[in-house]
Write a protein that holds these residues in place. Sequence first.
Motif, PDB file in Angstrom:
ATOM      1  N   ARG A  95      -9.088  -4.986 -10.905  1.00 43.56           N
ATOM      2  CA  ARG A  95      -9.198  -5.885  -9.751  1.00 43.56           C
ATOM      3  C   ARG A  95      -8.374  -7.154  -9.966  1.00 43.56           C
ATOM      4  NH1 ARG A  95     -15.567  -6.526  -8.900  1.00 43.56           N
ATOM      5  NH2 ARG A  95     -15.446  -6.814 -11.163  1.00 43.56           N
ATOM      6  N   SER A 102     -11.903 -13.750  -3.725  1.00 42.87           N
ATOM      7  CA  SER A 102     -11.881 -12.477  -3.010  1.00 42.87           C
ATOM      8  C   SER A 102     -11.037 -11.461  -3.780  1.00 42.87           C
ATOM      9  CB  SER A 102     -11.306 -12.660  -1.600  1.00 42.87           C
ATOM     10  OG  SER A 102     -12.105 -13.539  -0.832  1.00 42.87           O
ATOM     11  N   ILE A 104      -8.319  -8.960  -3.846  1.00 42.35           N
ATOM     12  CA  ILE A 104      -7.172  -8.671  -2.990  1.00 42.35           C
ATOM     13  C   ILE A 104      -6.435  -7.400  -3.421  1.00 42.35           C
ATOM     14  CG2 ILE A 104      -6.845 -11.053  -2.276  1.00 42.35           C
ATOM     15  CD1 ILE A 104      -4.714 -11.355  -4.400  1.00 42.35           C
ATOM     16  N   ASP A 108     -10.475   2.213  -6.057  1.00 40.68           N
ATOM     17  CA  ASP A 108     -11.695   2.507  -5.318  1.00 40.68           C
ATOM     18  C   ASP A 108     -12.841   2.800  -6.281  1.00 40.68           C
ATOM     19  OD1 ASP A 108     -13.705   4.185  -3.718  1.00 40.68           O
ATOM     20  OD2 ASP A 108     -12.303   3.560  -2.157  1.00 40.68           O
ATOM     21  N   ARG A 117      -8.209  -1.665  -2.250  1.00 41.79           N
ATOM     22  CA  ARG A 117      -7.600  -2.711  -1.434  1.00 41.79           C
ATOM     23  C   ARG A 117      -6.186  -2.944  -1.922  1.00 41.79           C
ATOM     24  NH1 ARG A 117     -12.522  -7.203  -1.210  1.00 41.79           N
ATOM     25  NH2 ARG A 117     -14.083  -5.822  -0.309  1.00 41.79           N
ATOM     26  N   PRO A 118      -5.289  -3.305  -1.014  1.00 42.62           N
ATOM     27  CA  PRO A 118      -5.500  -3.635   0.388  1.00 42.62           C
ATOM     28  C   PRO A 118      -5.726  -2.414   1.263  1.00 42.62           C
ATOM     29  CG  PRO A 118      -3.175  -3.709  -0.128  1.00 42.62           C
ATOM     30  CD  PRO A 118      -3.883  -3.478  -1.428  1.00 42.62           C
ATOM     31  N   TRP A 119      -6.314  -2.653   2.443  1.00 41.82           N
ATOM     32  CA  TRP A 119      -6.420  -1.605   3.451  1.00 41.82           C
ATOM     33  C   TRP A 119      -5.055  -1.375   4.078  1.00 41.82           C
ATOM     34  CZ3 TRP A 119     -11.397  -3.585   6.380  1.00 41.82           C
ATOM     35  CH2 TRP A 119     -12.470  -3.576   5.483  1.00 41.82           C
ATOM     36  N   ASN A 149      -5.906   4.850   1.084  1.00 40.81           N
ATOM     37  CA  ASN A 149      -7.339   4.592   0.907  1.00 40.81           C
ATOM     38  C   ASN A 149      -8.135   5.846   1.251  1.00 40.81           C
ATOM     39  OD1 ASN A 149      -6.163   1.884   2.587  1.00 40.81           O
ATOM     40  ND2 ASN A 149      -6.939   1.568   0.517  1.00 40.81           N
ATOM     41  N   ARG A 235      -9.509   2.359   4.581  1.00 40.43           N
ATOM     42  CA  ARG A 235     -10.181   1.332   3.773  1.00 40.43           C
ATOM     43  C   ARG A 235     -10.840   1.985   2.572  1.00 40.43           C
ATOM     44  NH1 ARG A 235     -15.522   2.167   4.355  1.00 40.43           N
ATOM     45  NH2 ARG A 235     -16.426   2.752   6.380  1.00 40.43           N
ATOM     46  N   ASN A 236     -11.433   1.120   1.705  1.00 38.50           N
ATOM     47  CA  ASN A 236     -12.143   1.616   0.528  1.00 38.50           C
ATOM     48  C   ASN A 236     -13.508   2.185   0.922  1.00 38.50           C
ATOM     49  OD1 ASN A 236     -12.639  -1.411   0.941  1.00 38.50           O
ATOM     50  ND2 ASN A 236     -14.394  -0.822  -0.303  1.00 38.50           N
TER      51      ASN A 236
END
Length: 289
Positions: A95, A102, A104, A108, A117-119, A149, A235-236
């Motif tokens: 991460r 946050s 960024i 997953d 992420r990112p989406w 994702n 997305r995740n």
Amino acid sequence: MAAIPQDILDRIRALEREVRTLTGRANIRPALNEITNGPVKIAEGGSLEVWAPDGTGIFGVGALWDGAYGVQIQRSDGTLAYQVGGSGEGSNMVRTFSRSGSVILMDDYYSPEFLGRPWMPIQLLPTKQQGTESTTYQYGWVGGAAAHNAVATLTLSSIAAPAGGQVQINMIPPSGGEVVVAEYDIPAGGTWVNKTITQPLNGVGFLEYVGWNIQHRVKASGSGIETRVFNAYTRNTRTADEAPDPPPARTAAAEAQQFLGAPAAPPNDARAPGPPPASHGAGLHIIDD
């Protein structure tokens, strides 16, 4: 010509000089801030840490500051910038954090196949049948994207008047064929119906191309239906239940292609398998031309 010792005393004096030289060298403290060659191993739960003069932890490998194991980098103001491992929710993930805290960039948590992420957006384009009076399904929106994702989300709205209609959303996985993700009625009366569709990318591998289409029709002649897409993205996962089924085993050629970074080629038509469309030459054309 070199002098040659003639008696035992000369030999003893020379030996004493050598012993003093070796003893002096043995007492010299080696440099402790440089490693010029060879591996360095920290075992049995040890760690390598860098701390700022004010006590802020900047870099750590091994046992982190929260008691877990991994790699952690903080900024000079103490905000977390990067972490591999850690404890609690998100442990063993990679991460990257913004200065406000946050996440960024991450993999997953529930689906090791995908980026978290990112989406990433799914490109859906309207056709000339975005509004139709047909009683058979027409392609209102078509498109697709490479899978970054694990979960796809589509938000759309439809209206049908006066007789009502139906909407169908399909996913086209790399194996081909249309998979019906959702199908629902639009009531008569001219009221917009909003829908958000969430679909795990079952059987899809990272960066494999996934096609999508949105079809709609009216229930009776003389009626009309229109569908609008507000967003489409991946997305995740948020729960373990959202983790998609893993893809089938890849061939050696497919693995080599992905390793070399070759992009997945989209199909000629994101609606259904079939022959390539006829060429129209240069320029922009309506999708259903």
